[in-house]
Scaffold this active site. Structure first.
Site, short mmCIF file in Angstrom:
data_model
loop_
_atom_site.label_atom_id
_atom_site.label_comp_id
_atom_site.label_asym_id
_atom_site.label_seq_id
_atom_site.Cartn_x
_atom_site.Cartn_y
_atom_site.Cartn_z
N SER A 212 0.83 -1.22 0.00
CA SER A 212 0.00 0.00 0.00
C SER A 212 0.85 1.26 0.00
CB SER A 212 -0.87 0.06 1.26
OG SER A 212 -1.85 -0.91 1.22
N HIS B 83 -3.52 0.61 -4.70
CA HIS B 83 -2.90 -0.53 -5.37
C HIS B 83 -3.29 -0.48 -6.83
CE1 HIS B 83 -1.70 -3.18 -1.90
NE2 HIS B 83 -2.44 -2.28 -1.29
N HIS C 124 -5.02 -9.44 -1.62
CA HIS C 124 -5.17 -9.77 -0.20
C HIS C 124 -6.30 -10.78 -0.04
CE1 HIS C 124 -3.52 -5.67 -0.39
NE2 HIS C 124 -2.88 -5.97 0.73
N TYR D 291 -8.42 -10.70 2.29
CA TYR D 291 -9.65 -10.01 2.71
C TYR D 291 -10.47 -9.46 1.54
CZ TYR D 291 -6.91 -5.64 2.33
OH TYR D 291 -6.14 -4.61 1.88
N GLU D 292 -9.87 -9.39 0.36
CA GLU D 292 -10.62 -8.93 -0.80
C GLU D 292 -11.59 -10.01 -1.29
OE1 GLU D 292 -8.05 -6.47 -3.72
OE2 GLU D 292 -6.62 -7.61 -2.52
N ALA E 97 2.75 -1.95 4.21
CA ALA E 97 2.49 -0.96 5.25
C ALA E 97 2.02 -1.76 6.46
CB ALA E 97 1.41 0.00 4.78
N MET F 63 -1.77 -7.06 7.08
CA MET F 63 -2.77 -7.98 6.49
C MET F 63 -2.27 -8.63 5.21
SD MET F 63 -6.00 -5.40 6.88
CE MET F 63 -6.25 -4.42 8.37
N SER F 64 -0.96 -8.73 5.06
CA SER F 64 -0.44 -9.30 3.80
C SER F 64 0.83 -10.09 4.09
CB SER F 64 -0.14 -8.15 2.82
OG SER F 64 0.92 -7.36 3.31
N ASN G 215 1.47 3.60 10.83
CA ASN G 215 0.67 4.12 11.96
C ASN G 215 1.05 3.30 13.18
OD1 ASN G 215 -0.90 1.95 10.28
ND2 ASN G 215 -1.67 1.77 12.37
N HIS H 232 -7.24 4.13 6.83
CA HIS H 232 -6.45 3.83 5.64
C HIS H 232 -5.82 5.13 5.10
CE1 HIS H 232 -5.05 1.48 2.30
NE2 HIS H 232 -5.74 2.16 1.41
N1 HPA Z 1 -3.03 -3.11 11.39
C1 HPA Z 1 -3.12 -4.00 10.38
N2 HPA Z 1 -2.71 -3.76 9.15
C2 HPA Z 1 -2.16 -2.56 8.91
C3 HPA Z 1 -2.03 -1.57 9.91
C4 HPA Z 1 -2.50 -1.87 11.22
O1 HPA Z 1 -2.43 -1.07 12.17
N3 HPA Z 1 -1.46 -0.49 9.32
C5 HPA Z 1 -1.24 -0.82 8.02
N4 HPA Z 1 -1.66 -2.07 7.76
#
Ligand code: HPA
Length: 269
Positions: free
Chosen positions: A27, A58, A80, A82-83, A110, A208-209, A232, A244
């Site tokens: 991302s 993406h 992903h 989750y998609e 990320a 998540m990847s 973050n 996001h």
């Molecule tokens: N959690 C999960 N996936 C993420 C995060 C997060 O805080 N930041 C970027 N991808």
């Protein structure tokens, strides 16, 4: 013909040279592919067997060409779980990279910082991961032509490549962190209680990847280097909600540093 062969037969005739390095760009990090010289760009939707990426930030295409003198194939955008894709679709591009001639992959993402000494904008070398998805892309009959039934994961992220990356970071004056990436399914972010649990389990960053791709890369005996951009702080650490947008804003800010680091690493591979 296998579905892998079909995709490879579509891609290879478009190339003048086979790539040896694969880049998986997470991302906000797809900009690296824009640096590739004389690129051959192939949208995922054109390639037999590929599905299309749906996440904002993406792009969804393969970019193949020269970067720092190396022939690379970059995934500008990844799939992903989750998609709603099957895990076999999520890892399909990694399989294709191997068939195209790739020996080393650099995976980027990320991630949220679990380690409280981290700051948004930090870059973290992935030393190892914890698979908290409850899934594994290798479930099902094993294709022995691709790899062994029970792949070794004791050095999932190559020690040599990590040492090389640390050297490049030092030269560039980048304070590179090194830690454990915890992979979850998403797409909801974690609760503060989950983050406290993941910290106790030894996690430094959460995302998540990456985990499925790295498992499949190791199945095919690829060398892996992983870099997380801490976009973050994970849930519950700061008094603010996660979004996001924040993820995209932070990756935008560290873009230059990220580009310099990966290009510096490529130059030495
Ligand atoms: N959690 C999960 N996936 C993420 C995060 C997060 O805080 N930041 C970027 N991808």
């Amino acid at each position: 013909m296998s579905k892998f062969q079909e995709a490879v037969d579509y891609i290879l005739p478009k190339l003048t040279e086979k790539p040896t390095i694969g880049l998986v760009l997470g991302s906000g990090l797809g900009v690296l592919a824009d640096e590739i010289e004389n690129p051959t760009v192939i949208p995922y939707g054109e390639i037999p067997g590929f599905t299309a990426s749906t996440v904002v930030g993406h792009k969804g295409q393969l970019v193949i060409g020269k970067l720092q003198g190396k022939q690379v194939v970059a995934m500008q955008g990844r799939f992903h779980f989750y998609e709603g894709h099957d895990l076999s679709d999520v890892v399909f591009p990694i399989r294709i990279m191997k068939f195209l001639g790739v020996e080393t992959i650099i995976v980027t993402n990320a991630a949220g910082g679990i380690n409280e000494s981290y700051r948004p904008g930090d870059l973290m070398l992935i030393q190892d991961h914890i698979n908290m998805t409850g899934r594994n892309p290798l479930i099902g009959p094993n294709d022995d032509t691709l790899g062994t039934r029970f792949p070794d994961m004791s050095e999932a992220y190559s020690k040599n490549l990590r040492e090389l990356a640390k050297g490049v970071a030092a030269e560039q004056g980048i304070h590179l962190r090194e830690g454990i990436y915890v992979g979850l399914l998403g797409p909801s972010y974690e609760t503060p209680a989950e983050i406290r649990m993941l910290r106790m389990l030894g996690g430094d960053a959460v995302g998540m990847s990456t985990v499925p791709e790295v498992i499949v890369a190791k199945h095919m005996q690829l060398q892996v280097l992983g870099i997380s951009c801490i976009s973050n702080m994970a849930a519950g650490i700061l008094e603010q909600p996660l979004s996001h947008e924040e993820v995209m804003e932070t990756t935008e800010k560290v873009k230059a540093q990220f580009l310099a680091l990966v290009q510096g690493i490529l130059a030495k591979l």
